[in-house]
Design an enzyme around this catalytic site. Structure first.
Site: not given
Ligand code: NOJ
Length: 583
Positions: A40, A42, A44, A48, A117, A213, A267, A339-340
């Protein structure tokens, strides 16, 4: 376009026929960034592109040659970015197009390729195309999606039935994934034109390729026939996987890529070797690599939610099946995490033998033939998170699984299944150091940080010569500097051994023997007969001290091999070694 990597390849090699100069991605390795949880910048609480920019040197330091960004486009986040509402912009949580261009420029300056992606099986239901399509049957977007008066019996993969009624239009739309992810109608040439324009938009900006994807789902069988009722969740798959026009459509996309000499990685959920060959080879070749899933099912059936004990034999069979099938014909995309999937140490390794299994797992796949992908946090040995309640999980598929399957089991048991299976385990914030929020953010992070960050973090790993991170660096450097490890033939030895995965890579007179113990107990291993009497040089080992004896691989229970002169030795828990031989 002239390939600037040709200079890196020795043109005098006898094996020049193996090396297609345009296949620049072959010697490379990639790092996958799921931006929301990476860094991160910034303050928040959300990762990002400012954070990414600051960490590019770190990414480079791992030894990879490129980055794959999971979707960074505007999205309502029903599926965390895989539901796109604008294909030509950056999610405001992550920055803007100017910031993306800065990241791209800096990445390129560091010698890192950048892959985007491309999610075109579906959009978000908040995409303007869908909003328009809902308005009626006679506007320019009415055929952009798949509408029916009566649904068929297909289930979605993420949320109940695959059809949702839209009151405004008075029809049902198809969604193979979540309700907020309506499937595009790829049979409509205008939709395919949109896809090609989107590709050109990013390629013109300078990106180097796409990870596409669920690309094997984009062509649906005419008439959308009912599926077999006894196959919950996947009953429609025979009619949307490898559909009738898939190769025509992908040939169109390929043409765009050819103009830019970029690469396409598809994929391929549930893809078989046989169907993958059509995408990767011959006249229908449209993709350079495919992410296959067989090797991700050594401890589960189709989805990690249907768990079964880890079987090394299953894992080895899957690895070897793909290695042999693609040898000399196609090219593998190698991965153990993304990520899956839950974290690999928590699945195929051991949290108890954390460093040992984390390092061994690296060697188990990076030296196979193909382009290795490393997912953020994998290189420092991040493990699964165990949240106290299902309400703390945010991934749509975990939530559906919990509320749909195994309902007769008590809630604790079902939560345990989520601990084993949730995609959220891969999506906890990256652990940079042992300060508050693991150094990921100055504010409260958008999602839970794994409490083990005091022990597992980049700063610690970087400083420890024998860490998992430094082992990944060694593996990637060894591979990068060896034609044999990049282009050589793959051979598996002792496929029936339940504890040891042993494979060889060979080119000309050089061979590497990679030996990985998946056992938490010491085990003996065999020495392949072809190396009998030969001395191998130990080039990599995940235990800091020397192995118990030279070549410790050696000795075993089988009679035939006792005749070979083998030095006695055991592999310690999750030990791995790489030997180089000259024959
Ligand atoms: C595959 C992606 O990797 C996954 O994260 C996503 O949920 C589905 N496709 C649907 O887009």
């Amino acid at each position: 376009m002239e390939d600037d990597r040709s200079s890196e390849i020795d043109l005098n090699t006898d094996n020049i026929q193996r090396v297609n100069l345009r296949d620049w991605y072959k010697p490379m390795s990639f790092y996958q960034i799921w931006v929301r949880s990476f860094a991160d910048g910034n303050g928040d609480g959300i990762g990002d592109l400012y954070g990414v920019y600051d960490k590019l040197e770190y990414v480079k330091s791992i030894g990879v040659d490129g980055i794959w960004f999971s979707p960074i486009y505007p999205s309502p986040n029903a599926d965390y970015g895989y539901d796109i509402s604008d294909y030509r912009d950056i999610h405001p949580d992550f920055g803007d197009l100017d910031q993306f261009k800065k990241v791209l420029k800096r990445a390129h300056a560091l010698g890192l390729k950048v892959i985007m992606d491309l999610v075109v099986n579906h959009t978000s239901d908040e995409h303007p195309w869908f909003v328009e399509s809902c308005k009626g049957k006679d506007n320019p977007y009415s055929d952009y999606y798949i509408w029916r008066d009566e649904p068929n019996n297909w289930d979605s993969l993420f949320e109940g039935k695959a059809w949702e009624y839209n009151k405004e239009r008075g029809q049902y739309y198809l969604h193979i994934f979540a309700k907020k992810q309506p499937d595009l109608n790829m049979d409509n040439p205008k939709v395919r034109q949109e896809v090609k324009d989107i590709m050109r938009f990013w390629l013109d900006m300078g990106v180097d390729g796409f990870r596409e994807d669920v690309i094997n789902f984009i062509s649906k069988k005419e008439g959308l026939p009912n599926g077999l009722p006894f196959l919950p969740a996947v009953n429609g798959m025979p009619y949307y996987k490898d559909g009738p026009h898939i190769h025509e459509y992908l040939a169109e996309f390929r043409k765009v890529c050819d103009d830019y000499d970029c690469f396409q990685l598809g994929e391929g959920p549930m893809t078989t070797v046989k169907s993958a060959m059509k995408y990767l080879t011959g006249p229908t070749k449209s993709l350079d690599m495919m992410f296959s899933f067989d090797h991700m099912m050594a401890d589960c059936l189709y989805t990690e939610y249907v768990h079964r004990p880890f079987s090394l034999i299953k894992l080895k069979k899957a690895f070897t099946k793909w290695q042999y099938a693609l040898a000399g014909k196609g090219w593998n995309a190698l991965y153990l995490e993304n990520h899956d999937h839950p974290r690999i140490i928590s699945r195929y390794g051991s949290e108890h033998f954390w460093r040992e299994s984390g390092t061994m797992l690296a060697a188990s796949y990076i030296f196979q033939q193909g382009t290795p992908f490393i997912y953020q946090g994998q290189e420092i040995g991040m493990t699964n998170i165990k949240l106290m309640s299902i309400d703390q999980y945010v991934d749509v598929s975990s939530i559906t699984n919990y509320h749909t399957y195994h309902l007769k089991e008590d809630p604790e048991r079902r939560l345990h299944r989520i601990h084993l299976s949730s995609r959220d385990s891969a999506r906890t914030p990256m652990q940079w150091d042992d300060t508050e929020n693991a150094g990921f953010s100055r504010s409260t992070p958008w999602f839970y940080v794994n409490p083990n960050y005091h022990r597992v973090n980049v700063k610690k790993e970087d400083a420890d010569e024998n860490s998992i991170l430094n082992f990944y660096r060694k593996c990637l450097s060894l591979r990068k500097n060896s034609k044999t490890l990049i282009y050589g033939d793959y051979t598996e030895h002792f496929p029936k051994d339940k504890n040891i995965f042993m494979y060889e890579r060979s080119l000309d007179s050089e061979s590497y023997l990679v030996i990985c113990s998946f056992s938490r107990l010491p085990v003996k291993a065999h020495k392949p007969a072809k190396f009998a009497g030969k001395r191998g040089e130990l080039v990599l080992c995940n235990y800091p001290d020397e192995p118990v004896s030279y070549g410790g691989v050696f000795d075993h229970v089988e009679q035939e091999l006792s005749e070979i002169e083998l030095k006695k030795g055991y592999f310690r828990p999750y030990e791995c070694r790489v030997y180089r031989y000259y024959t």
